[in-house]
Design an enzyme around this catalytic site. Structure first.
Site, PDB file in Angstrom:
ATOM      1  N   ASP A  10       0.962  -1.121   0.103  1.00 12.95           N
ATOM      2  CA  ASP A  10       0.062  -0.189   0.024  1.00 12.95           C
ATOM      3  C   ASP A  10       0.706   1.307   0.054  1.00 12.95           C
ATOM      4  OD1 ASP A  10      -2.368   1.565   0.540  1.00 12.95           O
ATOM      5  OD2 ASP A  10      -1.950   1.789   2.362  1.00 12.95           O
ATOM      6  N   SER A  11       0.331   2.388  -0.010  1.00  9.09           N
ATOM      7  CA  SER A  11       1.139   3.688  -0.033  1.00  9.09           C
ATOM      8  C   SER A  11       1.426   3.946   1.400  1.00  9.09           C
ATOM      9  CB  SER A  11       0.126   4.579  -0.409  1.00  9.09           C
ATOM     10  OG  SER A  11      -0.960   4.819   0.387  1.00  9.09           O
ATOM     11  N   CYS A  73      -4.325  -1.491  -2.001  1.00  3.52           N
ATOM     12  CA  CYS A  73      -4.339  -0.071  -2.342  1.00  3.52           C
ATOM     13  C   CYS A  73      -5.163   0.000  -3.405  1.00  3.52           C
ATOM     14  CB  CYS A  73      -2.991   0.223  -2.494  1.00  3.52           C
ATOM     15  SG  CYS A  73      -2.932   2.195  -2.868  1.00  3.52           S
ATOM     16  N   GLU A 152      -4.029   7.963   8.321  1.00  2.24           N
ATOM     17  CA  GLU A 152      -2.567   7.810   8.355  1.00  2.24           C
ATOM     18  C   GLU A 152      -2.012   8.415   9.812  1.00  2.24           C
ATOM     19  OE1 GLU A 152      -1.120   5.590   6.066  1.00  2.24           O
ATOM     20  OE2 GLU A 152       0.828   5.795   6.443  1.00  2.24           O
ATOM     21  N   CYS A 184     -11.167   2.897  -0.153  1.00  5.69           N
ATOM     22  CA  CYS A 184      -9.809   3.239   0.172  1.00  5.69           C
ATOM     23  C   CYS A 184      -9.532   2.505   1.260  1.00  5.69           C
ATOM     24  CB  CYS A 184      -9.612   4.728   0.557  1.00  5.69           C
ATOM     25  SG  CYS A 184      -7.887   5.027   1.083  1.00  5.69           S
ATOM     26  N   HIS A 186      -7.554   2.612   3.824  1.00  2.77           N
ATOM     27  CA  HIS A 186      -7.479   3.389   5.066  1.00  2.77           C
ATOM     28  C   HIS A 186      -8.745   3.479   5.743  1.00  2.77           C
ATOM     29  CE1 HIS A 186      -3.614   4.416   3.599  1.00  2.77           C
ATOM     30  NE2 HIS A 186      -3.111   5.112   4.746  1.00  2.77           N
TER      31      HIS A 186
HETATM   32  N1  DGL Z   1      -4.861   3.244   0.952  1.00  3.33           N
HETATM   33  C1  DGL Z   1      -4.927   3.709  -0.397  1.00  3.33           C
HETATM   34  C2  DGL Z   1      -6.081   3.287  -1.234  1.00  3.33           C
HETATM   35  O1  DGL Z   1      -6.662   2.430  -0.934  1.00  3.33           O
HETATM   36  C3  DGL Z   1      -4.541   5.262  -0.746  1.00  3.33           C
HETATM   37  C4  DGL Z   1      -4.169   6.210   0.082  1.00  3.33           C
HETATM   38  C5  DGL Z   1      -3.245   7.352  -0.516  1.00  3.33           C
HETATM   39  O2  DGL Z   1      -2.191   6.951  -0.511  1.00  3.33           O
HETATM   40  O3  DGL Z   1      -3.898   8.360  -0.921  1.00  3.33           O
HETATM   41  O4  DGL Z   1      -6.413   4.118  -2.382  1.00  3.33           O
END
Ligand code: DGL
Length: 267
Positions: A10-11, A73, A152, A184, A186
């Site tokens: 993931d990022s 991600c 985050e 997302c 997150h």
């Molecule tokens: N967790 C990521 C996603 O599912 C991206 C969050 C990000 O880096 O902007 O898109």
């Protein structure tokens, strides 16, 4: 029996919400998790740039001898799934198709709302994936970038978070959605706050559980499950600071993270 690890990336830390579900379903598997925290967030970036980052991470995971890659991600899945699949020889699983499937199964009114990063929304990946399964479903999306930052940073409660959530969701409620898809990885960490802003008619779903089911099925189909009784090995890499990752990762995973290494952005 295949003892090689599964690579997950993931990022940042959000992909750990997917990892958690994978661990629930296939706890014996060894894992290598890669969080590109130094280049977080991916959401506002050009998809072509995210594609390059994701391809590089996938190659790094292959160099660690993974038997499967999970792109935990949405933004990276939207940007790079087909390119990674084309280049990498091991099975590659993204989060968008499983999430779309979960949304299609859950909606009765055939009106689905999606909150995601700007990159994911603009890619139309969810619209396309949902319509591929059922053309008659209407999809309404809203980018919710600030929520990624809250998570985050480890902010999971408070007035300002709640206000921000409702501001992102209200335009979707005017479309009479009955399913809200967390597009997302997150967002499952603030799922309760999101539910608090939704009426009882709206089902809130994420792709994490559905993605983990795909992982289990693929491991079985390809006959590469790890059935060993040994304690599984979970190794984490971050492109930023190990200590921060270590502390937040523990909250995200709900258990102690033992092995975190810093890795240079240029790998
Ligand atoms: N967790 C990521 C996603 O599912 C991206 C969050 C990000 O880096 O902007 O898109």
């Amino acid at each position: 029996m295949d003892l090689r690890p599964i690579g997950v990336f993931d990022s940042g830390l959000g992909g750990i919400t997917v990892l958690k579900e994978i661990i629930n379903l296939v706890p014996n598997e060894n894992i290598i998790y890669f969080g590109d925290t130094a280049r977080f967030p991916y959401g506002p970036r050009e998809l072509s740039q995210v594609k390059n980052f994701a391809l590089k991470i996938a190659r790094f995971l292959v160099s660690k001898n993974v038997k499967m890659i999970v792109i935990a991600c949405n933004t990276s899945t939207a940007a790079a799934l087909s390119d990674i699949k084309q280049e990498i020889k091991v099975p590659v699983i993204g989060v968008i198709e499983p999430g779309a499937r979960a949304a299609v199964n859950a909606t009765e009114s055939k009106r689905v709302g999606v909150i995601a990063t700007k990159g994911t929304v603009e890619s139309m990946a969810y619209d396309n994936a949902i319509k591929k399964i059922d053309k008659s479903i209407d999809v309404f999306s809203n980018p919710a970038p600030l929520l990624v930052d809250y998570v985050e940073k480890g902010i999971f409660e408070g007035r300002s978070l709640e206000k921000t959530i409702c501001e992102y969701l209200n335009p979707l409620f005017t479309k009479s959605i009955d399913v809200l898809l967390l597009g997302c990885t997150h967002f499952p960490l603030i799922e309760n706050n999101i539910k608090n802003c939704c009426s009882a008619q709206v089902k809130v779903i994420s792709s994490a559980v559905e993605t983990a089911k795909d992982v289990e099925k693929t491991l079985k189909d390809k006959d590469i499950l790890n059935n060993s009784d040994n304690e599984s090995d979970r190794k984490f890499y971050t492109t930023a600071d190990e200590n921060t990752f270590f502390k937040s990762g523990k909250i995200f995973l709900g258990e102690k993270i033992k092995d975190v290494s810093h890795i240079d952005i240029d790998m």
